[in-house]
Design an enzyme around this catalytic site. Structure first.
Site, PDB file in Angstrom:
ATOM      1  N   GLU A   1       0.812  -1.216   0.000  1.00  0.00           N
ATOM      2  CA  GLU A   1       0.000   0.000   0.000  1.00  0.00           C
ATOM      3  C   GLU A   1       0.850   1.273   0.000  1.00  0.00           C
ATOM      4  OE1 GLU A   1      -2.855  -0.072   3.109  1.00  0.00           O
ATOM      5  OE2 GLU A   1      -4.240   1.253   2.057  1.00  0.00           O
ATOM      6  N   ASP A   2       1.927   1.271   0.736  1.00  0.00           N
ATOM      7  CA  ASP A   2       2.637   2.535   0.974  1.00  0.00           C
ATOM      8  C   ASP A   2       4.014   2.672   0.323  1.00  0.00           C
ATOM      9  OD1 ASP A   2       0.496   3.196   2.519  1.00  0.00           O
ATOM     10  OD2 ASP A   2       1.432   2.720   4.424  1.00  0.00           O
TER      11      ASP A   2
END
Ligand code: MN
Length: 517
Positions: A80-81
């Protein structure tokens, strides 16, 4: 744990129970991978991002989770990051860890929308989306650390995150029987969601507890003495003060009379056998006068989430009203860690560890990547003990297994349930929109805003372009493309399900015919 130091790989491994060399290597490798991936990445608090994922991993190791769950926790924010892709995780760590990491990533899309309606369905969706109890446990620990650091998050986000914690995470933790994390999450969220009430409760509690410590210590000593006299030697006693949030709820039911809250302080007596629990109950009642109608035998009649204990309220010689909770060590462990206590190897004294009703929560069990040799492998092929399955869980489990086997059966069974009538879909930013079954992207567009509905030109579902009359499914992520000159057509009317969309389309069509289009 110090805020500025990431937990080391060694200390995480140190919490694991009997890790093999391969287990250590796996966790170290995941640690190194996470450290590299998050290298230039900080939290709102300005600490290195790595501190977050290592704290989550440490706590899961502490709970007794196995090497793959711990590794997935270390990697849980990479897709996700950071630039890390699913393929990277798969190539480096294999399919199972990828499955866990993706599960956690997917769960981030279940978000509280800010309205109280349909919270129960949101909770079910949350559990159903996780697909695997290990995903849920990583997510709960992730949320716990995020709540602990919530004061660094921008103000405007704090309340939404804290409300989401109270509305979704707390009830889920409660229903999984995880008393400790539930209390922690509640008390961390409380001041953000109800700041005034929080202060009131805190003030009341401080006043009430005042100088109670010494007195309580005396009560504890006299009980210890009495138990020893009666030949009960294998026991522990401790105190617990009621959590602020749960006290708040009780105060509201008692017109804010704190004197009427009998379980503000509870003395816990933990023994080794069920027999001893009842013996201790007799001894307690012999020592102190029990209050009538206040004896609850949750050993004979466990709470729906599996909680077991005997509770009795007594008046002590010093005139204190005190709740005494009596339970075995196993019950205590289960009350603190709930479902997690069933799936770890850390407590070999717990019979039945490694099987049980929670297997219903793990449809991924039947996936081929399972092996039978480590604590991550939770499941035996045995049928779970139906009588012990909390209803709430078993419904979700059935929903899943049915869904996979036969569509019709599934629909039959869910007919009475909300899910038969509503689906939950997401905006690209993760907000939840609930729609009737059969709804299309046009319904979605109108649910977001009538302007968006009127200007809808195209739609993507899960990143793929689709026809505007495509039927949406639970969990879909929908992106609407608008164009200034786009407008509703008669055909739209046939495909939409919501009355809101129908109304808007009709009125737009009328406008168009009036203006001669
Ligand atoms: Mn996280």
């Amino acid at each position: 744990m110090m805020a500025n130091n990431a937990v080391s790989a060694q200390s995480i491994i140190g919490q694991m129970s009997d890790p093999t060399e391969a287990d250590r290597q796996l966790v170290s490798r995941a640690y190194g991978f996470a450290a590299t991936a998050h290298k230039n990445h900080t939290r709102y608090s300005n600490e290195p991002y790595l501190n977050h994922v290592t704290t989550v991993a440490y706590r899961l190791a502490e709970m007794g989770m196995g090497p793959r769950t711990i590794s997935a926790a270390l990697l849980h924010d990479t897709i996700e990051d950071t630039d890390v892709t699913a393929a990277d995780i798969k190539n480096n760590f294999g399919e199972e860890i990828l499955f866990l990491v993706e599960g956690v990533t997917k769960l981030s899309s279940v978000r509280y929308y800010g309205a109280d309606r349909h919270n129960e369905s949101l909770r079910k969706l949350f559990v159903a989306t996780s697909q695997d109890i290990r995903v849920l446990l990583i997510k709960l620990m992730d949320r716990l650390h995020n709540m602990e650091t919530l004061n660094y998050v921008p103000k405007e986000k704090q309340k939404r995150i804290a409300s989401e914690t109270l509305e979704i995470y707390v009830p889920v933790a409660h229903r999984l029987g995880m008393g400790r994390i539930r209390k922690e999450l509640e008390d961390l969220a409380f001041p953000y969601v109800y700041p005034e009430e929080y202060k009131q409760v805190q003030t009341l509690l401080e006043k009430q507890l005042g100088k109670g410590d010494e007195v309580l210590e005396r009560e504890r000593k006299s009980l210890q003495k009495k138990l020893a006299e009666q030949g009960v030697t294998d026991f522990n006693t401790s105190y617990r003060v009621k959590g602020l949030f749960s006290l708040y709820h009780k105060l509201r039911r008692k017109q804010w009379n704190i004197e009427d809250v009998y379980d503000l302080l509870a003395m816990r007596v933990i023994v080794s056998t069920v027999e001893d629990c009842y013996r201790v109950l007799g001894i307690v009642h012999d020592l102190w006068r029990p209050l009538p109608q206040r004896i609850k035998d949750y050993i004979a009649f466990p709470k729906p989430n599996g909680y077991q204990s005997i509770h009795t309220t007594v008046a002590t010689d010093h005139g204190n009203i005190l709740e005494v909770q009596i339970r075995t060590r196993k019950m205590h462990h289960e009350a603190e860690f709930g479902i997690a206590s069933h799936i770890t190897y850390k407590n070999p004294n717990i019979p039945g560890a490694g099987q049980g009703w929670f297997s219903y929560l793990i449809p991924s069990l039947f996936r081929p990547f399972r092996t039978a040799t480590d604590p991550d492998t939770l499941i035996t092929k045995d049928q779970p003990h139906h009588a012990k399955i909390p209803k709430w869980i078993s419904q979700i489990g059935q929903m899943y297994s049915r869904e996979q086997s036969s569509g019709n059966e599934f629909v039959e069974d869910m007919r009475k349930d909300f899910f038969t009538h509503r689906i939950f879909v997401f905006t690209p930013t993760g907000d939840v929109v609930d729609l009737p079954i059969g709804a299309t992207p046009i319904d979605f567009a109108y649910a977001i805003h009538s302007e968006i509905g009127d200007r809808t030109a195209g739609a993507k579902v899960n990143n793929k372009l689709v026809q505007l009359d495509t039927e949406l499914k639970n969990g879909d992520i929908i992106e609407i493309e608008t164009k200034k000159n786009a407008h509703p057509t008669k055909k739209w009317l046939d495909s939409v399900k919501t009355s809101l969309a129908k109304r808007r389309i009709r009125s737009a069509l009328e406008q168009q015919s009036k203006s001669g289009h």
